[in-house]
Design a protein around this motif. Structure first.
Motif, PDB file in Angstrom:
ATOM      1  N   ALA A 111     -19.963  20.129 -65.023  1.00  0.00           N
ATOM      2  CA  ALA A 111     -20.713  20.155 -63.735  1.00  0.00           C
ATOM      3  C   ALA A 111     -19.923  20.195 -62.542  1.00  0.00           C
ATOM      4  N   LYS A 112     -20.219  21.069 -61.330  1.00  0.00           N
ATOM      5  CA  LYS A 112     -19.459  21.330 -60.454  1.00  0.00           C
ATOM      6  C   LYS A 112     -18.659  20.336 -59.799  1.00  0.00           C
ATOM      7  N   VAL A 113     -19.461  19.144 -59.452  1.00  0.00           N
ATOM      8  CA  VAL A 113     -18.809  18.301 -58.667  1.00  0.00           C
ATOM      9  C   VAL A 113     -17.833  17.336 -59.244  1.00  0.00           C
ATOM     10  N   GLY A 150     -22.773  17.395 -52.645  1.00  0.00           N
ATOM     11  CA  GLY A 150     -21.609  16.884 -53.238  1.00  0.00           C
ATOM     12  C   GLY A 150     -20.392  18.002 -53.656  1.00  0.00           C
ATOM     13  N   ASP A 151     -20.520  19.286 -53.061  1.00  0.00           N
ATOM     14  CA  ASP A 151     -19.626  20.251 -53.242  1.00  0.00           C
ATOM     15  C   ASP A 151     -18.931  20.678 -51.930  1.00  0.00           C
ATOM     16  N   CYS A 152     -18.867  19.550 -50.976  1.00  0.00           N
ATOM     17  CA  CYS A 152     -18.347  19.884 -49.788  1.00  0.00           C
ATOM     18  C   CYS A 152     -17.153  18.915 -49.539  1.00  0.00           C
ATOM     19  N   GLY A 195     -17.979  24.914 -48.592  1.00  0.00           N
ATOM     20  CA  GLY A 195     -18.913  24.525 -49.707  1.00  0.00           C
ATOM     21  C   GLY A 195     -18.416  25.229 -51.034  1.00  0.00           C
ATOM     22  N   ILE A 196     -18.196  24.456 -52.079  1.00  0.00           N
ATOM     23  CA  ILE A 196     -17.304  24.957 -53.179  1.00  0.00           C
ATOM     24  C   ILE A 196     -18.494  25.412 -54.203  1.00  0.00           C
ATOM     25  N   ASN A 197     -18.473  26.741 -54.282  1.00  0.00           N
ATOM     26  CA  ASN A 197     -19.496  27.445 -55.420  1.00  0.00           C
ATOM     27  C   ASN A 197     -18.567  28.123 -56.438  1.00  0.00           C
ATOM     28  N   THR A 198     -17.549  28.626 -56.277  1.00  0.00           N
ATOM     29  CA  THR A 198     -16.610  29.252 -57.227  1.00  0.00           C
ATOM     30  C   THR A 198     -15.363  28.619 -57.375  1.00  0.00           C
TER      31      THR A 198
HETATM   32 CA    CA Z   1     -22.949  25.216 -52.583  1.00  0.00          CA
END
Ligand code: CA
Ligand code: UD1
Length: 466
Positions: free
Chosen positions: A23-25, A105-107, A229-232
């Motif tokens: 999961a990304k986070v 949660g991705d910041c 924001g983290i997407n990749t």
């Molecule tokens: Ca995002």
């Protein structure tokens, strides 16, 4: 009196753009999972019992990652968008009134001071919603802010749903909001799915508020880097770089010298006293602490290490869950692990491994040794190539070496064994019995010399044309 602040952190998504089964986070930047950074920021404005983390993908692992904060959790079993995620929190106690700050949660770069500023701005403006925005040279991937004539926010349009002229807008939505809870909840129930993605967008709440005559205002972030924001994984690496730089700067401002700070990796909870010195490419991880005057050489990796006053780790060492007392020195190329201690003034040299061992004050183990499950007294000298044979294939056994003992080079100490204080072990001995204090132990084959043997062998070889 300031209204009560609650925080909801949305962290249910898998993050398909990460191309990961994790999961990304839970991906890490700056030495901690992304979700940890979000929770730390939230804790600056709300007590843990007023912080709710929305989980979905790998909910148990996400929960385990930040449980230590004492925050609450809300499961969003199916991920139907950020609006849907917040809807899932409707039943959480205490969120119905006061201010509700929403984060994603991705910041991970968000600073607590920015959240404080967001709340101040919200209260000053008397708006129903305040959105942290940023102007980016490259706004791709973010929702765009549509402002009205008075500088308020008319709507937020997601990139996927945006018309070309909207995509040209360079002001973006950070995904960080402060809402009046009472105004938010009724509108949240009225969200309609995006015709493009079918998701319920939290961002659509802004236009719903506006339809009802309630205002939303922007707070333009002073530092646009904060809202990344983290997407990749490329963005993850960029966030890591920024977080590491921040931590290095914090330590430098507190009195640590860091050579080439852009090359070091220092975890968030690491502490360094004034006049410490950190060489290039060093990694200080976990709860590592450097006391005043401690030095860590280039490329050394320290995990949960404690380096005492004026102690020195020379380059290329690996130290885990271990401790150097004042003035101790290890390396280059030393490995310490599992609660090893190098006492005051003791020295450990190159290619020495210590596991669950203590080297007493002023003792030395300078070259090529394995010291496992051993206790070594003060001023003992451990010769090159000494091996403690601590493992019999089933169990580990201890070795005790008394103070002032001398262990000759290439000694093999078969544990359990005790070498008394001041004892002398001859080089290359295999020691299987305890050695009394002040005794000499020799445990090796007797040497035989044969006069002329080598010359005779050479001459024979010559005769035979060898
Ligand atoms: Ca995002
Ligand atoms: C979102 C915003 C966008 C903003 C950007 C900032 C919306 C609709 N869009 O887009 O305007 O510019 O963040 O980074 O809000 N999540 C859930 N449940 C869901 C969907 C998402 O918990 O059903 C969580 C994700 O785990 C993630 C966060 O919400 O932590 C944001 O989701 P993400 O898909 O990354 O949104 P973006 O497309 O980046």
């Amino acid at each position: 009196m300031q209204p009560k602040v609650s925080v909801v952190i949305l962290a249910a998504g898998l993050g398909t753009r990460m191309k990961s089964s994790l999961a990304k986070v839970l991906h890490r930047a700056g030495g901690a999972p992304l979700i940890e950074h979000a929770v730390r920021a939230a804790r600056a404005i709300a007590p843990p019992e007023r912080i709710v983390v929305v989980t979905g993908h790998q909910a148990e692992q996400v929960q385990a990652a930040v449980m230590h904060h004492g925050v609450r959790f809300q499961l969003q079993a199916e991920q139907k968008g950020t609006g849907h995620a917040l809807q899932a929190c409707a039943g959480q106690p205490g969120l119905g009134s006061g201010l509700l700050v929403v984060l994603y949660g991705d910041c991970p770069l968000l600073q607590p001071s920015t959240l404080e500023q967001l709340i101040r701005r919200h209260l000053e403006a008397g708006a129903a919603a305040t959105v942290l925005t940023a102007r980016l040279a490259d706004p791709r991937g973010y929702g765009r802010i549509l402002r009205d004539g008075e500088g308020r926010i008319a709507a937020i349009v997601e990139e996927k749903d945006a018309a070309p002229e909207q995509r040209a807008i360079d002001e973006i939505n950070s995904g960080i909001y402060c809402f009046d809870a009472a105004a938010l909840w009724p509108r949240l129930q009225r969200l309609a799915p995006s015709p493009v993605t079918g998701e319920l967008y939290l961002t659509d709440v802004i236009s719903l508020l506006r339809q009802d005559g309630l205002g939303a205002v922007p707070l333009l972030a002073g530092d646009p880097a904060e809202i990344l924001g983290i997407n990749t994984r490329a963005e993850l690496a960029e966030a890591d770089r920024i977080l590491r730089a921040r931590k290095a700067r914090e330590l430098m401002l507190a009195g640590a010298t860091i050579e080439r700070p852009e090359t070091v990796l220092i975890d968030p909870d690491v502490e360094a006293a004034p006049d410490t010195h950190i060489g290039p490419f060093a990694q200080l991880l976990g709860r590592t602490r450097l006391a005043a005057g401690a030095r860590v050489g280039a490329c050394s990796i320290l995990m949960n290490a404690e380096i005492g006053e004026n102690a020195e780790v020379l380059p290329f060492c690996h130290i885990e869950d271990s401790r150097l007392e004042a003035g101790a020195r290890v390396g280059p190329y030393a490995r310490l692990r599992m609660r090893s201690t190098v006492a005051a003034g003791a020295h450990v040299g190159n290619f020495v491994e210590m596991k669950n061992s203590t080297l007493g004050e002023g003792a030395k183990a300078m070259h090529l040794a394995y010291l496992g499950d051993s206790t070594i007294g003060a001023r003992a000298n451990i010769g090159a190539g000494t091996i403690t044979c601590n493992y019999d294939g089933f169990r580990k056994h201890p070795t005790t070496i008394g103070s002032g003992a001398f262990i000759g080079s290439n000694a093999t100490l078969v544990a359990p064994v005790v070498i008394g204080d001041g004892a002398f072990v001859a080089a290359a001995s295999i020691v299987t019995k305890d050695v009394p204090a002040d005794a000499l132990a020799i445990g090796r084959a007797h040497q035989i010399n044969r006069d002329g043997w080598a010359r005779a062998r050479r001459e024979k070889a010559q005769r035979e044309g060898g």
